[in-house]
Design a protein around this motif. Structure first.
Motif, PDB file in Angstrom:
ATOM      1  N   ARG A   1      29.672  44.563  -4.413  1.00 19.12           N
ATOM      2  CA  ARG A   1      28.328  43.888  -3.711  1.00 19.12           C
ATOM      3  C   ARG A   1      27.479  45.024  -3.954  1.00 19.12           C
ATOM      4  NH1 ARG A   1      29.210  41.971   1.855  1.00 19.12           N
ATOM      5  NH2 ARG A   1      30.323  43.944   2.170  1.00 19.12           N
TER       6      ARG A   1
ATOM      7  N   ILE B   1      25.844  47.848  -1.361  1.00 19.74           N
ATOM      8  CA  ILE B   1      26.350  47.131   0.002  1.00 19.74           C
ATOM      9  C   ILE B   1      27.786  47.508  -0.292  1.00 19.74           C
ATOM     10  CG2 ILE B   1      27.272  45.762   1.425  1.00 19.74           C
ATOM     11  CD1 ILE B   1      24.473  43.642   0.757  1.00 19.74           C
TER      12      ILE B   1
ATOM     13  N   ASP C   1      29.436  35.265   0.001  1.00 19.20           N
ATOM     14  CA  ASP C   1      28.322  35.483   1.227  1.00 19.20           C
ATOM     15  C   ASP C   1      28.345  37.456   0.246  1.00 19.20           C
ATOM     16  OD1 ASP C   1      27.050  36.821   2.669  1.00 19.20           O
ATOM     17  OD2 ASP C   1      27.880  35.229   4.250  1.00 19.20           O
TER      18      ASP C   1
ATOM     19  N   ASN D   1      26.325  39.196   2.559  1.00 19.01           N
ATOM     20  CA  ASN D   1      26.100  40.023   3.796  1.00 19.01           C
ATOM     21  C   ASN D   1      27.407  40.010   4.343  1.00 19.01           C
ATOM     22  OD1 ASN D   1      23.609  40.087   3.302  1.00 19.01           O
ATOM     23  ND2 ASN D   1      23.336  37.538   3.037  1.00 19.01           N
TER      24      ASN D   1
END
Length: 278
Positions: free
Chosen positions: A211, A214, A256, A258
């Motif tokens: 990601r 992240i 996703d 997050n």
């Protein structure tokens, strides 16, 4: 992210070494080529008469056997990809286009290889469902004796690398890199100028999810692929194909950016194309 990438390539390297050493250890001269990782294809025995008249007799009768030798298939894909759990209407899907190429060979001793590659350019629904999908697989195949009213079966075992990039979020995309082992089979029967065929695969492995900046993570993935279709034989070795194809990944897909989520993914649609000697 770097550590996961190193682990991914290490797994690929080790799997290839293990396959090669296992095949060498199990080699038995009583069954030449049965477990060797690659078998020589004797091109001198193939006449490549692409435009010879089509075979209309049923395979297995009148000494008519299924084709051997090299083969190549190209199909244009029209698929539907489901949305992520956080998207509007998560039970809906969105259409996209793509391409699929299959190639390999089957020897007269009834064993060979099948390689297959997918590419989907979408879906392309901004802020709802945007991404792309790639897949490549390599399978060792065998052809069993005729088993029921002209039907033939070709079991397979192999590995698949699949990648799904979810680009729905405007700033961060989620990249799924799946390394999978798989088992499957292909069943077909020849009727006049038509060939009826079906394929099924079951696969399982690990998904390395990246990601951007992240933290990365990984999930176990289990799924399968199913196809059912027909081919019209224009000549002995050229046919036009149409089939319905569905691929399903169980829990393990990251969508996703997050959250360390684990979702399923469903890809289904139709394919039209051409086959040379299959």
């Amino acid at each position: 992210m770097l550590s996961y990438r190193k682990a991914l390539w290490a797994l690929v390297f080790v799997a290839n070494l293990a396959a090669a050493s296992s095949a060498q250890a199990q080699y038995d001269t009583a069954f030449p080529g049965a477990v060797q990782p690659f078998t020589d294809v004797n091109l001198e025995n193939y006449d490549f008469q692409w435009f010879a008249p089509p075979i209309t007799e049923q395979y297995g009768q009148d000494t008519i056997d299924p084709n051997t030798g090299i083969f190549f298939e190209y199909h244009r894909l029209f698929m539907n990809v489901n949305r992520g759990n956080e998207a509007p209407g998560p039970w809906d899907g969105d259409a996209t286009y793509g391409n699929r190429i299959d190639f390999g060979f089957m020897t007269e001793e009834d064993h060979g290889w099948l390689f297959s590659g997918w590419r989907l350019d979408g879906p392309s629904y901004d802020l709802v469902n945007r991404g792309d999908f790639n897949s490549f697989e390599a399978n060792r195949t065998w052809r069993l004796p005729q088993f029921y009213k002209g039907f033939w079966m070709e079991p397979m075992i192999g590995m698949r690398y699949a990648q799904f990039n979810d680009k729905t979020a405007p700033l961060t995309f989620v990249q799924n890199n799946m390394l999978l082992g798989q088992l499957g089979t292909r069943v077909f029967s020849h009727r006049g100028q038509w060939t009826l065929k079906g394929e099924a695969r079951a696969f399982a492995g690990n998904n390395f999810v990246f990601r951007g900046n992240i933290d990365d993570y990984s999930n176990a993935v289990v799924g399968g692929e199913f196809a059912l279709g027909a081919a019209y034989n224009l000549t002995r070795e050229i046919s036009l194909d149409v089939f319905w194809n569905t691929m399903y990944f169980g829990e393990g897909i990251g969508r996703d950016p997050n959250a360390n989520d684990s979702e399923s993914m469903f890809i289904s649609g139709v394919a039209f194309g051409v086959t040379l000697n299959r």
